[in-house]
Write an enzyme that holds these catalytic residues in place. Structure first.
Site, PDB file in Angstrom:
ATOM      1  N   ASP A 103      60.832 -44.865  67.451  1.00 39.32           N
ATOM      2  CA  ASP A 103      59.908 -45.953  66.085  1.00 39.32           C
ATOM      3  C   ASP A 103      59.016 -46.493  65.921  1.00 39.32           C
ATOM      4  O   ASP A 103      57.541 -46.647  67.432  1.00 39.32           O
ATOM      5  CB  ASP A 103      60.034 -47.611  66.654  1.00 39.32           C
ATOM      6  CG  ASP A 103      59.602 -48.414  65.645  1.00 39.32           C
ATOM      7  OD1 ASP A 103      60.546 -48.789  65.082  1.00 39.32           O
ATOM      8  OD2 ASP A 103      59.069 -49.145  65.922  1.00 39.32           O
ATOM      9  N   GLU A 105      54.733 -45.824  65.577  1.00 37.30           N
ATOM     10  CA  GLU A 105      53.413 -47.084  64.987  1.00 37.30           C
ATOM     11  C   GLU A 105      52.517 -46.308  64.327  1.00 37.30           C
ATOM     12  O   GLU A 105      51.850 -44.566  64.597  1.00 37.30           O
ATOM     13  CB  GLU A 105      52.711 -47.274  65.713  1.00 37.30           C
ATOM     14  CG  GLU A 105      53.479 -48.893  66.373  1.00 37.30           C
ATOM     15  CD  GLU A 105      54.639 -49.542  66.123  1.00 37.30           C
ATOM     16  OE1 GLU A 105      53.506 -50.493  65.207  1.00 37.30           O
ATOM     17  OE2 GLU A 105      55.523 -50.122  66.072  1.00 37.30           O
ATOM     18  N   ASP A 203      60.490 -44.013  59.225  1.00 37.94           N
ATOM     19  CA  ASP A 203      59.772 -43.069  60.615  1.00 37.94           C
ATOM     20  C   ASP A 203      60.282 -41.643  60.570  1.00 37.94           C
ATOM     21  O   ASP A 203      59.586 -40.786  60.782  1.00 37.94           O
ATOM     22  CB  ASP A 203      60.850 -43.849  62.274  1.00 37.94           C
ATOM     23  CG  ASP A 203      60.181 -44.767  62.689  1.00 37.94           C
ATOM     24  OD1 ASP A 203      59.145 -45.166  63.036  1.00 37.94           O
ATOM     25  OD2 ASP A 203      61.361 -45.336  61.490  1.00 37.94           O
ATOM     26  N   HIS A 262      55.818 -54.690  67.167  1.00 39.92           N
ATOM     27  CA  HIS A 262      54.802 -53.494  66.894  1.00 39.92           C
ATOM     28  C   HIS A 262      54.244 -52.930  68.015  1.00 39.92           C
ATOM     29  O   HIS A 262      53.143 -52.158  67.725  1.00 39.92           O
ATOM     30  CB  HIS A 262      53.808 -53.946  65.880  1.00 39.92           C
ATOM     31  CG  HIS A 262      54.163 -54.715  64.424  1.00 39.92           C
ATOM     32  ND1 HIS A 262      55.268 -54.174  64.123  1.00 39.92           N
ATOM     33  CD2 HIS A 262      54.833 -56.114  64.478  1.00 39.92           C
ATOM     34  CE1 HIS A 262      55.647 -54.650  62.511  1.00 39.92           C
ATOM     35  NE2 HIS A 262      55.148 -56.147  62.983  1.00 39.92           N
ATOM     36  N   ASP A 267      59.436 -51.843  70.588  1.00 36.69           N
ATOM     37  CA  ASP A 267      60.298 -51.630  69.309  1.00 36.69           C
ATOM     38  C   ASP A 267      61.250 -50.634  69.636  1.00 36.69           C
ATOM     39  O   ASP A 267      62.976 -51.143  69.514  1.00 36.69           O
ATOM     40  CB  ASP A 267      59.361 -51.421  68.239  1.00 36.69           C
ATOM     41  CG  ASP A 267      58.087 -52.631  67.169  1.00 36.69           C
ATOM     42  OD1 ASP A 267      58.450 -53.747  67.850  1.00 36.69           O
ATOM     43  OD2 ASP A 267      58.035 -52.881  66.285  1.00 36.69           O
TER      44      ASP A 267
END
Length: 318
Positions: A103, A105, A203, A262, A267
């Site tokens: 995941d 960012e 993603d 986040h 996550d």
């Protein structure tokens, strides 16, 4: 799943029972009496109250948390698995050994303006062992953005990633090289089969795709196919797409978010918890999306189950 199984004995639900029968018919032959038994059992389960469902699940030492539809699905899958195993033992060697949950960012601005170019600033992986159903290892590295090296206040507040963290980080190609080395050390794609898993399509189809163009490297082959857990969750528990956000999926399964929302690693850990629960509930998570010629494509559920290739550092673009 549990040692306290129906086995070949009578399985009683409330005051009704179904008898385990063996059959020589093909496992794909839905005229087989076992499928009628499963259908009858499903009918009984549909009429059970939430308390009755929880009581029956507890009897089999299964998880009792979750909304009523989740509990029904869990119990139905348990009985179905027991019935089909009586008929023909399931070969457990065909499924992935590991699932790699990712995941990312990325850089962002308030209001998400359409012209803004997102760059990956955190690359986490959570390694889920599908045999033990445990998180076996994690990887996390931050990434230095190149196009917009200064993070917006909105981005810092949302992700908890500070300017100082990204300033000291490596650029994406080096972080990707570190990811690949980490995966190679764990013998993924060589000794052990594995699949990538994400929360949604973005993603891989957006963030990784854009980042590879920015970094002038080809898209890595190990990330060309993945499990989109939102699709898997929606199809398995029969819920609409708007009920497949991370926090809602956790809530419907009777779990709370653990950690900082986040944070890419937190996550990823929470997504892994959902994957574990789905595997426990009898869902065979499998690749359902892929990248082809830079475009997002759907993978049919009838496609053969194949693990991702051994990770290799992609070549630089000309």
């Amino acid at each position: 799943m549990t040692s306290d199984t129906c086995g070949r004995q009578h399985c009683r639900i409330g005051d009704q029972e179904t008898n385990g029968k063996n059959s020589t018919a093909s496992s794909n032959d839905f005229s087989d009496p076992v499928y009628k038994e499963i259908a009858i059992t499903n009918g009984y389960i549909n009429r059970m109250t939430r308390d009755e469902l929880r009581s029956k699940l507890a009897e089999f030492k299964l998880e009792t948390r979750g909304v009523k539809d989740v509990l029904k699905k869990r119990l139905k899958n348990y009985y179905k698995k027991q019935k089909l195993m009586q008929k023909e033992p399931i070969n457990g060697d065909s499924y992935y050994d590991y699932i790699c949950v990712v995941d990312f960012e990325a850089t962002c601005e308030e209001g998400n303006p359409p012209e803004f170019i997102h760059e990956i600033i955190e690359f986490p992986i959570v390694l889920l062992n599908t045999r033990t159903l445990e998180i076996e290892d994690t990887f996390q590295q931050y990434v230095k953005p190149e196009i917009n090296p200064k993070l917006s206040n909105f981005c810092i507040s949302l992700t908890g990633i500070t300017q100082d963290i990204v300033d000291k980080a490596d650029t994406f190609p080096q972080v990707l090289q570190n990811v690949i080395e980490w995966m190679k050390q764990r013998e993924l794609g060589t000794k052990y089969s594995y699949s990538m898993l994400t929360d949604g399509s973005w993603d891989m189809s957006k963030f990784l795709n854009i980042q590879c163009r920015i970094s002038r490297i080809k898209y890595p082959s190990f990330a060309k196919k993945w499990i989109n857990i939102r699709k898997s969750y929606g199809n398995f528990y029969k819920v609409p797409r708007n009920q497949t956000k991370l926090t809602i999926m956790l809530e419907k399964l009777g779990m709370n978010y653990d950690g900082r929302p986040h944070s890419g690693l937190d996550d990823s850990k929470n997504i892994a918890r959902i994957a574990i629960r789905m595997l426990q509930d009898g869902c065979e998570l499998r690749v359902n999306e892929r990248m082809h010629a830079g475009q997002l494509m759907t993978v049919s559920s009838s496609a053969p189950l194949e693990g991702a290739p051994a990770p290799q550092m992609p070549r630089y673009r000309n």
